[in-house]
Design a protein around this motif. Structure first.
Motif, PDB file in Angstrom:
ATOM      1  N   PHE A  28       0.822  -1.208   0.000  1.00 22.66           N
ATOM      2  CA  PHE A  28       0.000   0.000   0.000  1.00 22.66           C
ATOM      3  C   PHE A  28       0.859   1.262   0.000  1.00 22.66           C
ATOM      4  O   PHE A  28       0.525   2.255   0.635  1.00 22.66           O
ATOM      5  CB  PHE A  28      -0.968   0.024   1.184  1.00 22.66           C
ATOM      6  N   GLY A  29       2.006   1.188  -0.641  1.00 22.44           N
ATOM      7  CA  GLY A  29       2.878   2.350  -0.722  1.00 22.44           C
ATOM      8  C   GLY A  29       3.678   2.605   0.546  1.00 22.44           C
ATOM      9  O   GLY A  29       4.284   3.656   0.685  1.00 22.44           O
ATOM     10  N   MET A  30       3.676   1.668   1.494  1.00 19.50           N
ATOM     11  CA  MET A  30       4.425   1.832   2.742  1.00 19.50           C
ATOM     12  C   MET A  30       5.656   0.943   2.701  1.00 19.50           C
ATOM     13  O   MET A  30       5.610  -0.184   2.221  1.00 19.50           O
ATOM     14  CB  MET A  30       3.567   1.450   3.950  1.00 19.50           C
ATOM     15  N   GLY A  31       6.717   1.437   3.265  1.00 17.69           N
ATOM     16  CA  GLY A  31       7.948   0.665   3.344  1.00 17.69           C
ATOM     17  C   GLY A  31       7.972  -0.185   4.597  1.00 17.69           C
ATOM     18  O   GLY A  31       7.056  -0.150   5.427  1.00 17.69           O
ATOM     19  N   PRO A  32       9.033  -0.938   4.789  1.00 21.61           N
ATOM     20  CA  PRO A  32       9.142  -1.818   5.952  1.00 21.61           C
ATOM     21  C   PRO A  32       9.165  -1.059   7.283  1.00 21.61           C
ATOM     22  O   PRO A  32       8.613  -1.531   8.273  1.00 21.61           O
ATOM     23  CB  PRO A  32      10.450  -2.573   5.742  1.00 21.61           C
ATOM     24  N   LEU A  33       9.778   0.099   7.308  1.00 20.13           N
ATOM     25  CA  LEU A  33       9.845   0.866   8.552  1.00 20.13           C
ATOM     26  C   LEU A  33       8.451   1.313   9.004  1.00 20.13           C
ATOM     27  O   LEU A  33       8.115   1.204  10.195  1.00 20.13           O
ATOM     28  CB  LEU A  33      10.756   2.088   8.388  1.00 20.13           C
ATOM     29  N   GLU A  34       7.631   1.787   8.061  1.00 20.08           N
ATOM     30  CA  GLU A  34       6.274   2.212   8.411  1.00 20.08           C
ATOM     31  C   GLU A  34       5.437   1.038   8.928  1.00 20.08           C
ATOM     32  O   GLU A  34       4.668   1.172   9.880  1.00 20.08           O
ATOM     33  CB  GLU A  34       5.575   2.855   7.209  1.00 20.08           C
ATOM     34  N   LEU A  35       5.584  -0.124   8.297  1.00 16.30           N
ATOM     35  CA  LEU A  35       4.839  -1.306   8.744  1.00 16.30           C
ATOM     36  C   LEU A  35       5.247  -1.728  10.160  1.00 16.30           C
ATOM     37  O   LEU A  35       4.392  -2.090  10.981  1.00 16.30           O
ATOM     38  CB  LEU A  35       5.048  -2.467   7.764  1.00 16.30           C
TER      39      LEU A  35
END
Length: 108
Positions: free
Chosen positions: A4-11
């Protein structure tokens, strides 16, 4: 990996916040409830599209349909000339009846 356009850090940050808010004991319950909700929504959408398809298809008349009478047909007229059969349940109804006395379907 982008979800959804999020990288691993955001998740990882989102998962940490959820873990802090709900705690490790409630996460399986929340996941199960979310899964059931998604499943019910999908089934509801499938039922809606199936009903829509069924409504668009014409009803075919079959000559080989066997009508089985039961106690509910006791109040229906006995003469076949003065009777109208329901296309949905097969019950006998009066010739001037607008709706089936057994299932409530509209008679033609």
């Amino acid at each position: 990996m982008l979800l959804f356009g999020m990288g691993p850090l955001e998740l990882v940050i989102i998962l940490a916040v959820v873990l802090i808010i709900f705690g490790p004991k409630n996460l399986p319950k929340i996941g199960s409830a979310l899964g059931k909700t998604v499943k019910n929504v999908r089934e509801g959408m499938d039922e809606g599209s199936k009903d829509k398809d069924d409504d668009e298809s014409p009803i075919e008349a079959h000559d080989d349909v066997e009508v089985i009478e039961d106690e509910d047909d006791a109040d229906a007229p006995e003469d076949a000339e003065e009777a109208v059969f329901c296309t949905k349940c097969g019950a006998k109804n009066a010739a001037d009846a607008g709706f089936c006395s057994k299932c409530g379907a509209k008679l033609n």
